[in-house]
Design an enzyme around this catalytic site. Structure first.
Site, short mmCIF file in Angstrom:
data_model
loop_
_atom_site.label_atom_id
_atom_site.label_comp_id
_atom_site.label_asym_id
_atom_site.label_seq_id
_atom_site.Cartn_x
_atom_site.Cartn_y
_atom_site.Cartn_z
N LYS A 113 7.99 -8.59 3.85
CA LYS A 113 9.43 -8.73 3.28
C LYS A 113 10.01 -10.29 3.13
CE LYS A 113 10.62 -4.07 3.27
NZ LYS A 113 9.45 -3.43 3.70
C1 LIG Z 1 8.77 -2.50 3.50
C2 LIG Z 1 7.38 -2.25 4.04
C3 LIG Z 1 6.21 -1.59 3.40
C4 LIG Z 1 6.58 -0.78 2.08
O1 LIG Z 1 6.99 -1.88 0.95
P1 LIG Z 1 7.48 -1.17 -0.35
O2 LIG Z 1 7.58 -2.29 -1.19
O3 LIG Z 1 8.74 -0.53 0.08
O4 LIG Z 1 6.40 -0.18 -1.13
C5 LIG Z 1 5.11 -1.23 3.71
N1 LIG Z 1 4.71 -2.18 5.30
C6 LIG Z 1 5.71 -2.66 5.79
C7 LIG Z 1 5.51 -3.33 7.22
C8 LIG Z 1 6.78 -2.83 5.06
O5 LIG Z 1 7.84 -3.76 5.71
#
Ligand SMILES: *Cc1c(COP(=O)(O)O)cnc(C)c1O
Length: 496
Positions: A113
């Site tokens: 993120k």
């Molecule tokens: C948010 C997240 C995901 C999922 O990603 P999306 O964009 O919501 O599909 C997968 N793995 C981790 C570690 C995340 O923080």
């Protein structure tokens, strides 16, 4: 370039406005009115560029109302060596011939993120200046764990903004929780919600939709916006790393320019894999996008059957950031594959709201299946995958990335497809250290941080320093509320 609402009932806006608003007034998501194409020879032309330079090229195709200088400044504030512990920012690691892992977690909160949320605050404050926005921007976030911390870290003490995060009290890991409750900064507020992620997210959506509250904020010269992955300003930085992965493969001569690759993405809200899909529409040669889910396999069923059905029980898994039953960003995919048919989108989204499900027409299902393949993985398989991948490659997977690896193995079994593959690794294994340790050895210690040290010793890896320091940090946020109390909690945070 302009951005329209996927629901077709709001007027088109510039990227600056789309980024400030977050979600369109008609409840839809902002989508670009066309997808820009990379030049045919982009792989040669761009492979020598740094990550930051690659980002500048791609962002400028979408954020056409930003100057080159504004884009460069945002990039330099986001992707620098103070924030990221790897000079390549999103390094591609070769595991074996044809198998690559792109590590998207070298940012300050150890999850992917950061790739977007280190950038978004700068895009947002630049947008505020450019559009003459005078109000203070209040970022409201519902998080399944990683978004919350990454948003807090990104917006912390950014002038002209405040950030409020709601997380499901029992739905995040110990490290995730501590990362949020210890967050420093003068403009940050955190509350635990009694419920799961979908409860928290629905609560936040209700707040966004509530006119009274918006007016109340306006009186105090504040304006709500979103840092959830529905904000276009989060998606566009994510497109960059998929293009970058391709450029790295070409630059290191693992593939020739024009060769196709497969990409596997551990998926929750469908933001990350959507960015990969946009990259493919822009001209990155992609054979298949493999959508990996955990036991909350609503997307697997959707891609296989054309019916999206959230009427099922919610599973709490060891990959909590993917514990989601409503994948908001899917709406952008639907908008694109229906050739921008807002009427269809409205119909489906109404069905989703009223009956918890919708079914797309067969022709659209075919378009999706042409590009996407999907499967899911239970916790016991995730555990086995972490262990076997460690044994075989001496590479440590976090549970989310392990879901992706497991589903990729299922894809290989099902298809025999030998196309080189890039697996998006979305978190450091130390962020979910307890689950990872339990997969590797017998865990006796209750103290999660002692366990992280054990894990580091076992693997000869080091704990990311931001995680290592957590136990010494002061707990600064202890608010707990029910979903009904979310508005009141927000009002008391903001003194309105
Ligand atoms: C948010 C997240 C995901 C999922 O990603 P999306 O964009 O919501 O599909 C997968 N793995 C981790 C570690 C995340 O923080």
């Amino acid at each position: 370039m302009e951005y329209q609402s996927s629901r077709g009932r709001s007027s088109a806006v510039k990227s600056t406005e789309a980024i400030i608003m977050g979600i369109a007034p008609d409840g839809g998501l902002f989508v670009p009115d066309f997808i820009p194409r990379l030049k045919d020879n982009f792989a040669q032309a761009m492979s020598k560029l740094t990550y930051q330079e690659r980002a500048a090229e791609i962002l400028s195709l979408y954020l056409t109302d930003f100057t080159a200088d504004e884009i460069n400044k945002s990039i330099n504030m986001a992707y620098n060596e103070e924030k990221f512990d790897h000079a390549a920012i999103a390094p591609l690691v070769k595991i074996e011939d044809g198998l690559f892992i792109q590590e998207l977690w070298h940012g300050p909160t150890s999850a992917f993120k950061d790739m977007a949320l280190q950038m978004l605050p700068h895009l947002m404050t630049t947008s505020a200046i450019k559009t003459g926005e005078k109000s203070e921007i209040v970022i409201l976030v519902a998080t399944s764990g990683d978004t919350g911390k990454a948003a807090l870290a990104g917006f912390k003490d950014v002038k002209g903004t405040r950030i409020v995060v709601f997380y499901p009290r029992d739905g995040v890991s110990k490290v995730q929780k501590m990362q949020m409750t210890t967050q420093e900064g003068e403009n940050v507020y955190v509350a635990a919600v009694q419920g799961n992620f979908d409860d928290a997210q629905s609560g936040v959506k209700r707040i966004f939709a509530g006119q009274d509250f918006t007016l109340q904020l306006e009186k105090h010269n504040m304006k709500l916006s979103s840092a959830n992955s529905i904000n276009w300003g989060r998606l566009v930085p994510q497109i960059v790393y998929y293009v970058s992965a391709y450029l790295d493969l070409v630059a290191d001569e693992h593939i020739k320019s024009g060769d196709k690759i497969n990409i596997v993405v551990p998926t929750g809200n469908f933001g990350n894999i959507l960015a990969a899909w946009y990259a493919s529409l822009m001209g990155v040669p992609v054979n298949k996008l493999i959508c990996a889910s955990n036991a909350n396999n609503v997307l697997t069923d959707f891609i296989k059957t054309g019916t999206y059905d959230r009427n099922r029980s919610f599973a709490r898994t060891m990959s909590p950031s993917m514990d989601i039953l409503i994948s908001s960003n899917l709406e952008r995919l639907l908008f694109e594959i229906t050739d921008h048919n807002s009427q269809k989108i409205n119909e489906w989204m109404e069905n989703l709201q009223k009956q918890g499900k919708y079914t797309i027409d067969e022709k659209y299902q075919e378009i999706i299946q042409d590009k996407f393949w999907a499967d899911f993985c239970q916790d016991d398989e995730t555990q086995i995958t972490i262990k076997s991948f460690w044994d075989q490659h001496k590479y440590l997977l976090d549970p989310h990335t392990a879901v992706a690896v497991n589903v990729w193995q299922k894809y290989l079994d099902a298809t025999g497809d030998k196309t080189p593959v890039v697996i998006a690794s979305t978190a450091s294994p130390f962020k979910f250290g307890k689950s990872v340790a339990e997969a590797l050895f017998k865990v006796e210690d209750d103290d999660e941080f002692a366990l992280l040290q054990q894990l580091a010793d076992y693997t000869h890896d080091s704990i990311p320093s931001a995680i290592k320091q957590l136990p010494e940090k002061e707990i600064r946020h202890q608010t707990v509320c029910s979903t009904e109390q979310m508005v009141d909690t927000l009002m008391s945070f903001l003194h309105v």
